[in-house]
Enzyme design. Structure first.
Site, PDB file in Angstrom:
ATOM      1  N   LYS A   1     -33.792   3.282 -38.403  1.00 64.41           N
ATOM      2  CA  LYS A   1     -32.929   4.353 -37.875  1.00 64.41           C
ATOM      3  C   LYS A   1     -31.519   4.251 -38.481  1.00 64.41           C
ATOM      4  O   LYS A   1     -30.980   5.225 -38.993  1.00 64.41           O
ATOM      5  CB  LYS A   1     -32.837   4.260 -36.337  1.00 64.41           C
ATOM      6  CG  LYS A   1     -34.178   4.343 -35.627  1.00 64.41           C
ATOM      7  CD  LYS A   1     -34.030   4.327 -34.114  1.00 64.41           C
ATOM      8  CE  LYS A   1     -33.553   3.009 -33.516  1.00 64.41           C
ATOM      9  NZ  LYS A   1     -34.489   1.886 -33.677  1.00 64.41           N
TER      10      LYS A   1
ATOM     11  N   ARG B   1     -34.123  -9.571 -41.158  1.00 63.29           N
ATOM     12  CA  ARG B   1     -32.711  -9.250 -40.970  1.00 63.29           C
ATOM     13  C   ARG B   1     -31.978 -10.330 -40.174  1.00 63.29           C
ATOM     14  O   ARG B   1     -30.752 -10.460 -40.267  1.00 63.29           O
ATOM     15  CB  ARG B   1     -32.613  -7.906 -40.223  1.00 63.29           C
ATOM     16  CG  ARG B   1     -31.238  -7.324 -40.161  1.00 63.29           C
ATOM     17  CD  ARG B   1     -31.201  -6.021 -39.409  1.00 63.29           C
ATOM     18  NE  ARG B   1     -31.450  -6.207 -37.984  1.00 63.29           N
ATOM     19  CZ  ARG B   1     -31.444  -5.222 -37.090  1.00 63.29           C
ATOM     20  NH1 ARG B   1     -31.241  -3.985 -37.485  1.00 63.29           N
ATOM     21  NH2 ARG B   1     -31.666  -5.463 -35.818  1.00 63.29           N
TER      22      ARG B   1
ATOM     23  N   ARG C   1     -27.037 -10.729 -34.840  1.00 64.01           N
ATOM     24  CA  ARG C   1     -27.328 -10.096 -33.551  1.00 64.01           C
ATOM     25  C   ARG C   1     -28.099 -11.044 -32.643  1.00 64.01           C
ATOM     26  O   ARG C   1     -29.113 -11.619 -33.041  1.00 64.01           O
ATOM     27  CB  ARG C   1     -28.126  -8.796 -33.779  1.00 64.01           C
ATOM     28  CG  ARG C   1     -27.207  -7.622 -34.000  1.00 64.01           C
ATOM     29  CD  ARG C   1     -27.927  -6.356 -34.306  1.00 64.01           C
ATOM     30  NE  ARG C   1     -28.931  -5.965 -33.315  1.00 64.01           N
ATOM     31  CZ  ARG C   1     -29.503  -4.773 -33.289  1.00 64.01           C
ATOM     32  NH1 ARG C   1     -29.149  -3.869 -34.175  1.00 64.01           N
ATOM     33  NH2 ARG C   1     -30.412  -4.487 -32.398  1.00 64.01           N
TER      34      ARG C   1
HETATM   35  P1  AP5 Z   1     -32.434  -0.796 -39.428  1.00 67.18           P
HETATM   36  O1  AP5 Z   1     -32.056   0.422 -40.218  1.00 67.18           O
HETATM   37  O2  AP5 Z   1     -31.344  -1.675 -38.926  1.00 67.18           O
HETATM   38  O3  AP5 Z   1     -33.410  -0.395 -38.244  1.00 67.18           O
HETATM   39  P2  AP5 Z   1     -33.057   0.170 -36.818  1.00 67.18           P
HETATM   40  O4  AP5 Z   1     -34.199   1.043 -36.428  1.00 67.18           O
HETATM   41  O5  AP5 Z   1     -31.683   0.805 -36.806  1.00 67.18           O
HETATM   42  O6  AP5 Z   1     -33.073  -1.203 -36.011  1.00 67.18           O
HETATM   43  P3  AP5 Z   1     -32.243  -1.702 -34.775  1.00 67.18           P
HETATM   44  O7  AP5 Z   1     -32.490  -3.154 -34.649  1.00 67.18           O
HETATM   45  O8  AP5 Z   1     -30.813  -1.280 -34.831  1.00 67.18           O
HETATM   46  O9  AP5 Z   1     -32.954  -0.898 -33.638  1.00 67.18           O
HETATM   47  P4  AP5 Z   1     -33.047  -1.190 -32.114  1.00 67.18           P
HETATM   48  O10 AP5 Z   1     -33.481   0.117 -31.592  1.00 67.18           O
HETATM   49  O11 AP5 Z   1     -33.842  -2.335 -31.734  1.00 67.18           O
HETATM   50  O12 AP5 Z   1     -31.567  -1.667 -31.764  1.00 67.18           O
HETATM   51  P5  AP5 Z   1     -30.313  -0.932 -31.121  1.00 67.18           P
HETATM   52  O13 AP5 Z   1     -29.116  -1.535 -31.693  1.00 67.18           O
HETATM   53  O14 AP5 Z   1     -30.463   0.527 -31.178  1.00 67.18           O
HETATM   54  O15 AP5 Z   1     -33.456  -1.633 -40.332  1.00 67.18           O
HETATM   55  C1  AP5 Z   1     -33.951  -2.872 -39.886  1.00 67.18           C
HETATM   56  C2  AP5 Z   1     -34.207  -3.773 -41.118  1.00 67.18           C
HETATM   57  O16 AP5 Z   1     -35.237  -3.193 -41.919  1.00 67.18           O
HETATM   58  C3  AP5 Z   1     -32.982  -3.915 -42.040  1.00 67.18           C
HETATM   59  O17 AP5 Z   1     -32.972  -5.204 -42.552  1.00 67.18           O
HETATM   60  C4  AP5 Z   1     -33.241  -2.876 -43.146  1.00 67.18           C
HETATM   61  O18 AP5 Z   1     -32.633  -3.217 -44.344  1.00 67.18           O
HETATM   62  C5  AP5 Z   1     -34.754  -2.901 -43.231  1.00 67.18           C
HETATM   63  N1  AP5 Z   1     -35.321  -1.599 -43.624  1.00 67.18           N
HETATM   64  C6  AP5 Z   1     -34.934  -0.373 -43.188  1.00 67.18           C
HETATM   65  N2  AP5 Z   1     -35.702   0.593 -43.735  1.00 67.18           N
HETATM   66  C7  AP5 Z   1     -36.601  -0.042 -44.541  1.00 67.18           C
HETATM   67  C8  AP5 Z   1     -37.678   0.405 -45.372  1.00 67.18           C
HETATM   68  N3  AP5 Z   1     -37.985   1.694 -45.502  1.00 67.18           N
HETATM   69  N4  AP5 Z   1     -38.395  -0.519 -46.024  1.00 67.18           N
HETATM   70  C9  AP5 Z   1     -38.121  -1.866 -45.894  1.00 67.18           C
HETATM   71  N5  AP5 Z   1     -37.094  -2.361 -45.136  1.00 67.18           N
HETATM   72  C10 AP5 Z   1     -36.358  -1.450 -44.456  1.00 67.18           C
HETATM   73  O19 AP5 Z   1     -30.467  -1.372 -29.564  1.00 67.18           O
HETATM   74  C11 AP5 Z   1     -30.248  -2.706 -29.150  1.00 67.18           C
HETATM   75  C12 AP5 Z   1     -30.378  -2.828 -27.640  1.00 67.18           C
HETATM   76  O20 AP5 Z   1     -29.400  -2.006 -26.992  1.00 67.18           O
HETATM   77  C13 AP5 Z   1     -31.709  -2.369 -27.036  1.00 67.18           C
HETATM   78  O21 AP5 Z   1     -32.691  -3.369 -27.114  1.00 67.18           O
HETATM   79  C14 AP5 Z   1     -31.286  -2.065 -25.596  1.00 67.18           C
HETATM   80  O22 AP5 Z   1     -31.144  -3.236 -24.832  1.00 67.18           O
HETATM   81  C15 AP5 Z   1     -29.923  -1.455 -25.783  1.00 67.18           C
HETATM   82  N6  AP5 Z   1     -29.999   0.010 -25.938  1.00 67.18           N
HETATM   83  C16 AP5 Z   1     -29.810   0.722 -27.085  1.00 67.18           C
HETATM   84  N7  AP5 Z   1     -29.992   2.022 -26.859  1.00 67.18           N
HETATM   85  C17 AP5 Z   1     -30.285   2.149 -25.539  1.00 67.18           C
HETATM   86  C18 AP5 Z   1     -30.605   3.260 -24.719  1.00 67.18           C
HETATM   87  N8  AP5 Z   1     -30.684   4.504 -25.204  1.00 67.18           N
HETATM   88  N9  AP5 Z   1     -30.862   3.021 -23.403  1.00 67.18           N
HETATM   89  C19 AP5 Z   1     -30.824   1.772 -22.900  1.00 67.18           C
HETATM   90  N10 AP5 Z   1     -30.539   0.673 -23.628  1.00 67.18           N
HETATM   91  C20 AP5 Z   1     -30.289   0.863 -24.947  1.00 67.18           C
END
Ligand code: AP5
Length: 226
Positions: free
Chosen positions: A54, A165, A171
């Site tokens: 994402k 990652r 993180r």
């Molecule tokens: P990356 O682009 O970072 O992936 P991402 O989907 O953004 O991963 P996140 O870890 O940020 O998602 P998440 O939803 O778990 O965390 P968030 O911070 O939103 O890519 C990941 C890796 O893959 C990188 O190394 C990249 O280089 C690689 N990559 C990317 N594309 C690739 C490809 N095509 N091929 C190969 N490699 C690739 O949320 C964290 C926490 O916050 C949650 O667990 C929750 O506790 C809380 N939270 C967040 N949103 C909410 C909500 N709406 N409601 C309640 N709690 C929430």
């Protein structure tokens, strides 16, 4: 003359701007004005499991389309860093891979959107909604979504990417145990979230090279900005 009352806040509605003294922004309120005119500014929800790419794709979208990128994960991590009263509680929830209560997430999101509503070309809402009720609350309190991009990848791929990652992300939730819990939370809720929006949902196979995925993203966004 009898004054009309705003139904949710019970304050008199006045015939000038701002129309309601409390500006309660409830869509049930006759004085409510959505902060964003979605005929001019698109709202794109960017969804997918943890590590589905994402953030990676949002960076590319921002570079090409100039949209405002709001990641709920980033907003929550910033709140944690701010040392606010709720920071400790947020850290614990996120380290358990669970969802933070929506009142907090929606508040942060709404504040960030309102602060940028004037100048923004459109909003990328990354990582929201993660529960059916979050989607409903967003559309009731902020604005209807224009399109939903969903990055689809297997749990094995997601786990491998996050573990890859982990060495550099710093993180607290990029560790094997929390990744399992994040995945479970995602799998428990995702189908219900997506099922609500059959007409607006665009699924993208995210198990391909980044640029191939982005080409498909562009085919979805180009018509929106035309
Ligand atoms: P990356 O682009 O970072 O992936 P991402 O989907 O953004 O991963 P996140 O870890 O940020 O998602 P998440 O939803 O778990 O965390 P968030 O911070 O939103 O890519 C990941 C890796 O893959 C990188 O190394 C990249 O280089 C690689 N990559 C990317 N594309 C690739 C490809 N095509 N091929 C190969 N490699 C690739 O949320 C964290 C926490 O916050 C949650 O667990 C929750 O506790 C809380 N939270 C967040 N949103 C909410 C909500 N709406 N409601 C309640 N709690 C929430």
């Amino acid at each position: 003359m009898e004054k009309k009352l705003c139904e949710p806040c019970k304050e008199p509605i006045v015939d000038k701007l701002p129309p309601c003294p409390l500006m309660c922004k409830s869509p049930k309120c006759k004085a409510y004005m959505a902060p964003i005119d979605t005929s001019k500014k698109s709202i794109v929800w960017v969804l997918g499991g943890p590590g589905s790419g994402k953030g990676t794709q949002c960076d590319k979208i921002v570079a090409k389309y100039g949209f405002t990128h709001l990641s709920t994960g980033d907003l929550l991590r910033a709140e944690v860093k701010s040392g606010s009263e709720r920071a400790k509680c947020l850290t614990a929830i996120m380290e358990r891979g669970e969802l933070v209560p929506n009142e907090i997430v929606l508040d942060l999101l709404k504040e960030a959107i309102l602060a940028r509503a004037e100048e923004s070309k459109g909003f990328l809402i990354d990582g929201y909604p993660r529960e059916k009720s979050q989607g409903i609350a967003f559309e009731e309190n902020i604005a209807p979504v224009s399109v939903i991009i969903y990055f689809e990848a297997s749990s094995e791929t997601l786990t491998q990417r996050l573990l890859g990652r982990a060495a550099s992300s710093g993180r607290a939730d990029d560790n094997e145990e929390t990744i399992k819990l994040r995945l479970k939370t995602f799998l428990d809720n995702n189908d219900l979230v997506l099922a609500q929006y059959p007409d607006k949902l665009r699924r993208i196979n995210a198990e391909r090279p980044v640029d191939e995925i982005f080409a498909e993203v562009q085919s979805i966004l180009d018509p929106l900005v035309a």
